[in-house]
Design a protein around this motif. Structure first.
Motif, PDB file in Angstrom:
ATOM      1  N   PHE A  59       3.734   3.132   9.996  1.00 45.16           N
ATOM      2  CA  PHE A  59       5.092   3.302   9.498  1.00 45.16           C
ATOM      3  C   PHE A  59       5.623   2.147   8.652  1.00 45.16           C
ATOM      4  O   PHE A  59       6.678   2.286   8.043  1.00 45.16           O
ATOM      5  CB  PHE A  59       6.069   3.571  10.648  1.00 45.16           C
ATOM      6  CG  PHE A  59       5.837   4.882  11.338  1.00 45.16           C
ATOM      7  CD1 PHE A  59       6.199   6.072  10.733  1.00 45.16           C
ATOM      8  CD2 PHE A  59       5.242   4.924  12.587  1.00 45.16           C
ATOM      9  CE1 PHE A  59       5.971   7.285  11.364  1.00 45.16           C
ATOM     10  CE2 PHE A  59       5.012   6.129  13.220  1.00 45.16           C
ATOM     11  CZ  PHE A  59       5.376   7.318  12.607  1.00 45.16           C
ATOM     12  N   VAL A  60       4.923   1.007   8.586  1.00 47.21           N
ATOM     13  CA  VAL A  60       5.414  -0.080   7.741  1.00 47.21           C
ATOM     14  C   VAL A  60       5.414   0.353   6.276  1.00 47.21           C
ATOM     15  O   VAL A  60       6.384   0.145   5.540  1.00 47.21           O
ATOM     16  CB  VAL A  60       4.570  -1.352   7.927  1.00 47.21           C
ATOM     17  CG1 VAL A  60       5.064  -2.471   7.002  1.00 47.21           C
ATOM     18  CG2 VAL A  60       4.616  -1.812   9.374  1.00 47.21           C
ATOM     19  N   GLY A  61       4.321   0.963   5.840  1.00 49.55           N
ATOM     20  CA  GLY A  61       4.216   1.411   4.460  1.00 49.55           C
ATOM     21  C   GLY A  61       5.119   2.573   4.125  1.00 49.55           C
ATOM     22  O   GLY A  61       5.314   2.885   2.940  1.00 49.55           O
ATOM     23  N   LEU A  62       5.674   3.232   5.119  1.00 48.82           N
ATOM     24  CA  LEU A  62       6.598   4.353   4.890  1.00 48.82           C
ATOM     25  C   LEU A  62       8.041   3.870   4.827  1.00 48.82           C
ATOM     26  O   LEU A  62       8.785   4.210   3.898  1.00 48.82           O
ATOM     27  CB  LEU A  62       6.446   5.386   6.006  1.00 48.82           C
ATOM     28  CG  LEU A  62       7.438   6.551   5.981  1.00 48.82           C
ATOM     29  CD1 LEU A  62       7.169   7.446   4.787  1.00 48.82           C
ATOM     30  CD2 LEU A  62       7.363   7.352   7.282  1.00 48.82           C
ATOM     31  N   VAL A  63       8.438   3.063   5.786  1.00 50.63           N
ATOM     32  CA  VAL A  63       9.842   2.691   5.943  1.00 50.63           C
ATOM     33  C   VAL A  63      10.270   1.645   4.911  1.00 50.63           C
ATOM     34  O   VAL A  63      11.330   1.780   4.275  1.00 50.63           O
ATOM     35  CB  VAL A  63      10.096   2.170   7.372  1.00 50.63           C
ATOM     36  CG1 VAL A  63      11.511   1.628   7.500  1.00 50.63           C
ATOM     37  CG2 VAL A  63       9.843   3.271   8.386  1.00 50.63           C
ATOM     38  N   ILE A  64       9.459   0.613   4.726  1.00 51.40           N
ATOM     39  CA  ILE A  64       9.877  -0.522   3.894  1.00 51.40           C
ATOM     40  C   ILE A  64      10.113  -0.121   2.434  1.00 51.40           C
ATOM     41  O   ILE A  64      11.159  -0.472   1.857  1.00 51.40           O
ATOM     42  CB  ILE A  64       8.864  -1.669   4.001  1.00 51.40           C
ATOM     43  CG1 ILE A  64       8.790  -2.179   5.440  1.00 51.40           C
ATOM     44  CG2 ILE A  64       9.233  -2.794   3.048  1.00 51.40           C
ATOM     45  CD1 ILE A  64      10.115  -2.662   5.994  1.00 51.40           C
ATOM     46  N   PRO A  65       9.196   0.609   1.762  1.00 48.52           N
ATOM     47  CA  PRO A  65       9.481   0.982   0.372  1.00 48.52           C
ATOM     48  C   PRO A  65      10.753   1.797   0.212  1.00 48.52           C
ATOM     49  O   PRO A  65      11.502   1.619  -0.760  1.00 48.52           O
ATOM     50  CB  PRO A  65       8.238   1.791  -0.036  1.00 48.52           C
ATOM     51  CG  PRO A  65       7.152   1.270   0.843  1.00 48.52           C
ATOM     52  CD  PRO A  65       7.818   0.992   2.145  1.00 48.52           C
ATOM     53  N   HIS A  66      11.045   2.688   1.149  1.00 42.39           N
ATOM     54  CA  HIS A  66      12.274   3.485   1.064  1.00 42.39           C
ATOM     55  C   HIS A  66      13.515   2.608   1.225  1.00 42.39           C
ATOM     56  O   HIS A  66      14.494   2.766   0.488  1.00 42.39           O
ATOM     57  CB  HIS A  66      12.264   4.576   2.132  1.00 42.39           C
ATOM     58  CG  HIS A  66      11.450   5.766   1.752  1.00 42.39           C
ATOM     59  ND1 HIS A  66      11.878   6.719   0.853  1.00 42.39           N
ATOM     60  CD2 HIS A  66      10.214   6.146   2.121  1.00 42.39           C
ATOM     61  CE1 HIS A  66      10.944   7.643   0.702  1.00 42.39           C
ATOM     62  NE2 HIS A  66       9.924   7.315   1.457  1.00 42.39           N
ATOM     63  N   SER A  76       0.841  -1.208   0.000  1.00 39.44           N
ATOM     64  CA  SER A  76       0.000   0.000   0.000  1.00 39.44           C
ATOM     65  C   SER A  76       0.870   1.251   0.000  1.00 39.44           C
ATOM     66  O   SER A  76       0.552   2.235  -0.679  1.00 39.44           O
ATOM     67  CB  SER A  76      -0.924  -0.008   1.223  1.00 39.44           C
ATOM     68  OG  SER A  76      -1.827  -1.094   1.175  1.00 39.44           O
ATOM     69  N   GLY A  77       1.967   1.220   0.761  1.00 45.79           N
ATOM     70  CA  GLY A  77       2.886   2.349   0.758  1.00 45.79           C
ATOM     71  C   GLY A  77       3.531   2.560  -0.601  1.00 45.79           C
ATOM     72  O   GLY A  77       3.673   3.692  -1.070  1.00 45.79           O
ATOM     73  N   VAL A  78       3.920   1.475  -1.279  1.00 44.42           N
ATOM     74  CA  VAL A  78       4.503   1.578  -2.618  1.00 44.42           C
ATOM     75  C   VAL A  78       3.525   2.252  -3.567  1.00 44.42           C
ATOM     76  O   VAL A  78       3.887   3.161  -4.338  1.00 44.42           O
ATOM     77  CB  VAL A  78       4.891   0.179  -3.144  1.00 44.42           C
ATOM     78  CG1 VAL A  78       5.245   0.243  -4.625  1.00 44.42           C
ATOM     79  CG2 VAL A  78       6.063  -0.382  -2.361  1.00 44.42           C
ATOM     80  N   VAL A  79       2.264   1.833  -3.536  1.00 46.03           N
ATOM     81  CA  VAL A  79       1.245   2.390  -4.434  1.00 46.03           C
ATOM     82  C   VAL A  79       1.029   3.869  -4.168  1.00 46.03           C
ATOM     83  O   VAL A  79       1.028   4.694  -5.098  1.00 46.03           O
ATOM     84  CB  VAL A  79      -0.073   1.609  -4.271  1.00 46.03           C
ATOM     85  CG1 VAL A  79      -1.234   2.345  -4.945  1.00 46.03           C
ATOM     86  CG2 VAL A  79       0.058   0.215  -4.858  1.00 46.03           C
ATOM     87  N   LEU A  80       0.848   4.231  -2.911  1.00 48.14           N
ATOM     88  CA  LEU A  80       0.547   5.634  -2.589  1.00 48.14           C
ATOM     89  C   LEU A  80       1.735   6.537  -2.902  1.00 48.14           C
ATOM     90  O   LEU A  80       1.556   7.658  -3.395  1.00 48.14           O
ATOM     91  CB  LEU A  80       0.164   5.746  -1.111  1.00 48.14           C
ATOM     92  CG  LEU A  80      -1.159   5.069  -0.722  1.00 48.14           C
ATOM     93  CD1 LEU A  80      -1.367   5.115   0.782  1.00 48.14           C
ATOM     94  CD2 LEU A  80      -2.332   5.734  -1.431  1.00 48.14           C
ATOM     95  N   GLN A  81       2.942   6.082  -2.629  1.00 46.87           N
ATOM     96  CA  GLN A  81       4.109   6.916  -2.918  1.00 46.87           C
ATOM     97  C   GLN A  81       4.296   7.122  -4.412  1.00 46.87           C
ATOM     98  O   GLN A  81       4.708   8.199  -4.854  1.00 46.87           O
ATOM     99  CB  GLN A  81       5.354   6.283  -2.296  1.00 46.87           C
ATOM    100  CG  GLN A  81       5.383   6.380  -0.779  1.00 46.87           C
ATOM    101  CD  GLN A  81       6.469   5.553  -0.135  1.00 46.87           C
ATOM    102  OE1 GLN A  81       7.403   5.115  -0.806  1.00 46.87           O
ATOM    103  NE2 GLN A  81       6.356   5.319   1.166  1.00 46.87           N
ATOM    104  N   ALA A  82       3.967   6.107  -5.214  1.00 46.42           N
ATOM    105  CA  ALA A  82       4.104   6.245  -6.665  1.00 46.42           C
ATOM    106  C   ALA A  82       3.013   7.150  -7.236  1.00 46.42           C
ATOM    107  O   ALA A  82       3.294   8.050  -8.037  1.00 46.42           O
ATOM    108  CB  ALA A  82       4.059   4.869  -7.330  1.00 46.42           C
ATOM    109  N   LEU A  83       1.768   6.924  -6.837  1.00 49.51           N
ATOM    110  CA  LEU A  83       0.661   7.690  -7.411  1.00 49.51           C
ATOM    111  C   LEU A  83       0.695   9.152  -6.983  1.00 49.51           C
ATOM    112  O   LEU A  83       0.377  10.050  -7.774  1.00 49.51           O
ATOM    113  CB  LEU A  83      -0.677   7.071  -7.008  1.00 49.51           C
ATOM    114  CG  LEU A  83      -1.007   5.695  -7.578  1.00 49.51           C
ATOM    115  CD1 LEU A  83      -2.401   5.279  -7.169  1.00 49.51           C
ATOM    116  CD2 LEU A  83      -0.878   5.681  -9.094  1.00 49.51           C
TER     117      LEU A  83
END
Length: 346
Positions: free
Chosen positions: A273-280, A84-91
């Motif tokens: 914070f899982v969706g924030l930290v892991i994609p980075h 979910s973090g990957v999707v939101l950061q890309a879009l």
């Protein structure tokens, strides 16, 4: 380049299963009382392959009915939140976007509490449906607020949407507290407040029937749209120029991210914070191409949440901490590092 991409996919195909299996075994073996990994493997052999290793009944019950189910749910939830973090950061083209910071988790919590405690829907709505409706409402509200505030570019745009997310999260958290105070008794209130901090203590095999399909849905949607995600990192106009149906893809990806987040929140509460930290972290290791970033983030999210669950059980002897406390202790410094890095780049 195509040959390199095929080799990378093949590498992930044989790296991911043993890494995930090792994490699941560690999550099952390590806890309030340590159980040898050999005993865990014997129980798995007995349950899955019909072997007859002699294992004490109490150890078998702890491993199969409690710890392994909890580790599987943790892995699925971690993978889903990371995707979910990957999707939101890309879009959104925003390095600080994730379901927790944008208020989606808070909205899902409000929807779940409204259905279960306040009785919204008169019994016709399920917990997951209420959480999904709350998550979508929160995202729409945050997006509208950020748009009304003017947005901007670069760090300014990131700051605006994060501030809008904070405002939305505070509003929905207040609504959740109001519903609890109005409709829940003292015992329900204690249980809900502990659940809202992120709680895997009640995770059982029936929860995996929701968590695993949710993570699989997120992974499948992301892998199907890897080219679109790559295009959106350069903006919606660039994506449209490449022939991508921007509105349809945005609706599908945001809907999938909201649904996955809602299902996870309905099971284990709001884990931040899982969706924030892991994609980075995965961008640093494998780069920004989503063909590699998506499976890497899913695997890392699963392993990270299993590790956080282990820490939550052993950090204070005799006491299990909410898993959201552990992810926040790790995620908050990472959030500060991302802010400082963005400022330095500017």
């Amino acid at each position: 380049m195509r040959s390199r991409a095929r080799r990378a996919r093949w590498h992930w195909g044989w790296i991911a299963p043993p890494v995930l299996l090792a994490a699941l075994i560690a999550g099952t073996a390590i806890g309030e009382t340590r159980i040898p990994a050999a005993t865990v493997l014997q129980v798995l052999g007995n349950k899955l392959f019909g072997t007859v290793y002699p294992v004490a009944r109490i150890d078998e019950g702890i491993i199969w009915n409690y710890r392994l189910a909890r580790a599987v749910v943790a892995a699925a939830c971690g993978a889903g939140l990371a995707l979910s973090g990957v999707v939101l950061q890309a879009l959104l083209r925003n390095a600080l976007a994730d379901p927790y910071l944008l208020g989606i988790s808070a909205g899902a919590s409000t929807g779940a509490v409204a259905v279960t405690v306040a009785g919204f829907g008169a019994g016709a709505l399920s917990l997951s449906t209420g959480a999904f409706a709350g998550a979508l409402l929160a995202f729409v509200m945050v997006a509208a607020l950020a748009r009304a505030a003017g947005g901007g570019t670069g760090l300014q745009a990131a700051g605006v949407i994060v501030l809008a997310g904070i405002a939305g999260a505070q509003l929905f958290n207040a609504m959740t507290a109001f519903l609890i105070a109005k409709s829940a008794n003292a015992e329900q209130a204690r249980g809900i407040m502990f659940w809202l901090l992120g709680n895997l203590s009640g995770a059982r095999w029936q929860d995996s029937l929701v968590a695993v399909p949710a993570a699989a849905l997120g992974l499948g949607v992301c892998l199907w749209h890897v080219r679109s995600l790559d295009a959106f990192t350069f903006g919606a106009d660039s994506a449209a120029s490449l022939g991508i149906n921007v509105r349809r893809v945005q609706a599908v990806l945001i809907g999938a991210a909201a649904l996955v987040t809602a299902l996870i929140v309905s099971l284990v509460g709001a884990i931040g914070f899982v969706g924030l930290v892991i994609p980075h972290a995965m961008r640093f290791l494998v780069g920004g191409r989503h063909r590699l970033l998506v499976p890497a983030s899913a695997l890392a999210g699963a392993v990270f949440l299993i590790a956080a669950d282990i820490v939550s059980r052993i950090l204070i002897p005799g006491q299990v901490l909410p898993i959201g406390v552990i992810t926040a202790l790790i995620g908050a410094p990472a959030f500060a590092a991302i802010l400082i890095r963005g400022r330095a780049r500017k």
